[in-house]
Write a protein that holds these residues in place. Structure first.
Motif, mmCIF file in Angstrom:
data_model
loop_
_atom_site.group_PDB
_atom_site.id
_atom_site.type_symbol
_atom_site.label_atom_id
_atom_site.label_comp_id
_atom_site.label_asym_id
_atom_site.label_seq_id
_atom_site.Cartn_x
_atom_site.Cartn_y
_atom_site.Cartn_z
ATOM 1 N N ARG A 22 10.337 2.266 10.088
ATOM 2 C CA ARG A 22 10.650 1.321 8.578
ATOM 3 C C ARG A 22 8.924 0.958 8.396
ATOM 4 O O ARG A 22 8.320 0.294 6.996
ATOM 5 C CB ARG A 22 9.716 -0.433 9.445
ATOM 6 C CG ARG A 22 9.083 -1.689 9.181
ATOM 7 C CD ARG A 22 8.811 -2.255 9.532
ATOM 8 N NE ARG A 22 9.905 -3.422 10.970
ATOM 9 C CZ ARG A 22 9.795 -5.009 10.114
ATOM 10 N NH1 ARG A 22 9.018 -4.928 9.577
ATOM 11 N NH2 ARG A 22 11.033 -5.735 10.357
ATOM 12 N N LEU A 23 7.853 1.971 9.148
ATOM 13 C CA LEU A 23 6.185 2.142 8.142
ATOM 14 C C LEU A 23 6.267 3.167 7.763
ATOM 15 O O LEU A 23 5.264 3.930 6.563
ATOM 16 C CB LEU A 23 5.839 1.385 8.874
ATOM 17 C CG LEU A 23 5.361 0.842 10.058
ATOM 18 C CD1 LEU A 23 4.126 0.931 10.696
ATOM 19 C CD2 LEU A 23 5.285 -0.226 9.232
ATOM 20 N N HIS A 24 7.341 3.638 7.415
ATOM 21 C CA HIS A 24 8.215 5.537 6.629
ATOM 22 C C HIS A 24 6.931 6.079 7.043
ATOM 23 O O HIS A 24 5.949 6.773 6.068
ATOM 24 C CB HIS A 24 7.685 5.101 5.205
ATOM 25 C CG HIS A 24 8.492 3.914 4.396
ATOM 26 N ND1 HIS A 24 9.833 4.719 4.019
ATOM 27 C CD2 HIS A 24 8.531 2.906 4.346
ATOM 28 C CE1 HIS A 24 10.514 3.120 3.886
ATOM 29 N NE2 HIS A 24 9.723 2.318 3.629
ATOM 30 N N MET A 64 -1.088 -1.024 9.326
ATOM 31 C CA MET A 64 -0.944 -1.124 8.060
ATOM 32 C C MET A 64 -2.687 -0.685 7.111
ATOM 33 O O MET A 64 -2.701 -0.224 5.971
ATOM 34 C CB MET A 64 0.110 -1.372 7.562
ATOM 35 C CG MET A 64 1.506 -1.921 7.383
ATOM 36 S SD MET A 64 2.533 -2.634 7.121
ATOM 37 C CE MET A 64 2.651 -2.216 5.165
ATOM 38 N N ARG A 65 -3.171 -2.093 8.015
ATOM 39 C CA ARG A 65 -4.388 -1.872 7.023
ATOM 40 C C ARG A 65 -5.658 0.281 8.049
ATOM 41 O O ARG A 65 -5.614 0.489 7.133
ATOM 42 C CB ARG A 65 -5.367 -2.227 7.432
ATOM 43 C CG ARG A 65 -5.611 -3.989 7.029
ATOM 44 C CD ARG A 65 -6.347 -4.778 6.978
ATOM 45 N NE ARG A 65 -5.174 -6.244 7.176
ATOM 46 C CZ ARG A 65 -5.750 -7.275 8.598
ATOM 47 N NH1 ARG A 65 -6.263 -6.480 9.365
ATOM 48 N NH2 ARG A 65 -4.803 -7.951 8.782
ATOM 49 N N TYR A 66 -5.030 0.230 8.434
ATOM 50 C CA TYR A 66 -5.802 1.159 9.495
ATOM 51 C C TYR A 66 -4.798 3.043 8.508
ATOM 52 O O TYR A 66 -5.653 3.723 8.020
ATOM 53 C CB TYR A 66 -5.422 1.546 11.129
ATOM 54 C CG TYR A 66 -6.601 1.002 11.687
ATOM 55 C CD1 TYR A 66 -8.120 1.234 11.429
ATOM 56 C CD2 TYR A 66 -6.099 -0.417 12.041
ATOM 57 C CE1 TYR A 66 -9.348 0.478 12.390
ATOM 58 C CE2 TYR A 66 -7.745 -1.208 12.574
ATOM 59 C CZ TYR A 66 -9.184 -0.410 12.875
ATOM 60 O OH TYR A 66 -9.788 -1.029 13.062
ATOM 61 N N VAL A 67 -3.621 2.613 8.530
ATOM 62 C CA VAL A 67 -2.763 3.708 8.894
ATOM 63 C C VAL A 67 -2.131 3.571 7.151
ATOM 64 O O VAL A 67 -1.474 5.096 6.930
ATOM 65 C CB VAL A 67 -1.930 4.529 9.740
ATOM 66 C CG1 VAL A 67 -2.698 4.692 10.405
ATOM 67 C CG2 VAL A 67 -0.838 4.073 10.033
ATOM 68 N N GLY A 68 -1.405 2.474 6.456
ATOM 69 C CA GLY A 68 -0.813 2.262 5.688
ATOM 70 C C GLY A 68 0.629 2.448 5.627
ATOM 71 O O GLY A 68 1.243 2.885 7.086
ATOM 72 N N SER A 69 1.424 2.697 4.595
ATOM 73 C CA SER A 69 2.518 2.848 4.596
ATOM 74 C C SER A 69 3.104 3.967 3.701
ATOM 75 O O SER A 69 1.559 4.240 2.993
ATOM 76 C CB SER A 69 3.093 1.586 4.630
ATOM 77 O OG SER A 69 3.312 1.441 3.381
ATOM 78 N N GLY A 70 4.086 3.854 3.612
ATOM 79 C CA GLY A 70 4.600 4.805 2.844
ATOM 80 C C GLY A 70 5.252 4.605 1.633
ATOM 81 O O GLY A 70 6.067 4.461 1.122
ATOM 82 N N LEU A 74 3.459 -1.188 -2.933
ATOM 83 C CA LEU A 74 3.858 -2.552 -2.603
ATOM 84 C C LEU A 74 3.083 -3.003 -1.794
ATOM 85 O O LEU A 74 3.014 -3.115 -0.681
ATOM 86 C CB LEU A 74 5.659 -2.006 -2.271
ATOM 87 C CG LEU A 74 7.307 -1.026 -3.603
ATOM 88 C CD1 LEU A 74 7.625 -0.838 -2.624
ATOM 89 C CD2 LEU A 74 6.952 -2.209 -4.539
ATOM 90 N N ASP A 75 2.638 -4.818 -2.205
ATOM 91 C CA ASP A 75 2.036 -5.469 -1.981
ATOM 92 C C ASP A 75 2.857 -6.659 -1.069
ATOM 93 O O ASP A 75 3.067 -7.345 -2.012
ATOM 94 C CB ASP A 75 0.602 -5.337 -2.229
ATOM 95 C CG ASP A 75 -0.343 -6.433 -1.054
ATOM 96 O OD1 ASP A 75 0.175 -7.078 -0.135
ATOM 97 O OD2 ASP A 75 -1.033 -7.049 -1.106
ATOM 98 N N PRO A 76 3.652 -6.537 0.295
ATOM 99 C CA PRO A 76 3.974 -7.785 0.589
ATOM 100 C C PRO A 76 3.521 -8.904 0.737
ATOM 101 O O PRO A 76 4.130 -10.074 0.104
ATOM 102 C CB PRO A 76 4.460 -6.887 1.844
ATOM 103 C CG PRO A 76 3.842 -5.945 2.796
ATOM 104 C CD PRO A 76 3.200 -5.322 1.688
ATOM 105 N N GLU A 77 1.764 -9.073 0.517
ATOM 106 C CA GLU A 77 1.299 -10.608 0.777
ATOM 107 C C GLU A 77 1.253 -10.264 -0.424
ATOM 108 O O GLU A 77 1.733 -12.554 -1.063
ATOM 109 C CB GLU A 77 0.170 -10.211 1.616
ATOM 110 C CG GLU A 77 -0.110 -9.681 3.280
ATOM 111 C CD GLU A 77 -0.735 -9.829 3.493
ATOM 112 O OE1 GLU A 77 -2.403 -10.265 2.478
ATOM 113 O OE2 GLU A 77 -1.003 -9.058 4.960
#
Length: 183
Positions: A22-24, A64-70, A74-77
């Motif tokens: 999910r977080l790629h 996600m703030r620590y390691v991000g995503s792939g 794209l900023d969901p918020e």
């Protein structure tokens, strides 16, 4: 070792892989195990985390703030603020064009086997040790959470402390719930 895992513990391991996808992320770390424990429902690990005020959406955002995503860019918020549900858009796009269609080619969701980090493997080993210390012949999601806490240095513990969890209190809550299940 996995033969001692209960249904909810096996589900947590499977869901950890889903969280990584999910977080790629191309690995399964302690953070994915933590998120998977909350996703297992009403089992000892999830119940103890919720009793200490932990919620999956908050912890996922902290991860996600620590390691991000792939999916950097794209900023969901930000999209939600203008009425766009990124998960809904992703589901519709993937239904039409295949899994990971929105991700840049270099950041597509990992497919197939996703390896555990050495720290995540250690957590699973420690969960068995925690079960044995409690004289249990099985490993439940609660034991996995005890393994996460005992490991102590992974991103999962960092995120928990950042979210306001007291690890000693959380450990006591898990043991209380596991003991109630065993009785």
């Amino acid at each position: 070792m996995f033969e001692r895992f209960t249904k909810d513990a096996r589900q947590a391991v499977t869901l950890a892989q889903e969280e990584a996808r999910r977080l790629h992320h191309a690995h399964i770390g302690t953070e994915h195990i933590l998120l998977s424990l909350l996703a297992t429902g009403d089992k000892s690990g999830a119940e103890a985390l919720r009793a200490c005020g932990m919620e999956i959406t908050d912890l996922r955002a902290r991860v996600m703030r620590y390691v991000g995503s792939g999916e950097e860019g794209l900023d969901p918020e930000a999209l939600a603020a203008i009425g766009i549900d990124l998960d809904q858009v992703r589901r519709a796009t993937e239904a039409s064009f295949g899994e990971g269609a929105l991700a840049p080619k270099s950041r597509r969701r990992p497919t197939g086997h996703i390896p555990f980090t050495s720290r995540a493997k250690k957590v699973l080993e420690l969960s068995l040790r925690e079960a044995l210390l409690l004289k249990h012949n099985h490993v439940s999601s609660g034991h996995i959470l005890l393994g996460l806490i005992r490991e102590g240095d992974g991103l999962a513990c960092t995120v928990l402390v950042d979210a306001g969890a007291d690890l000693k209190d959380l450990r006591a809550e898990v043991i209380r719930r596991i003991s109630a299940e065993a009785a």
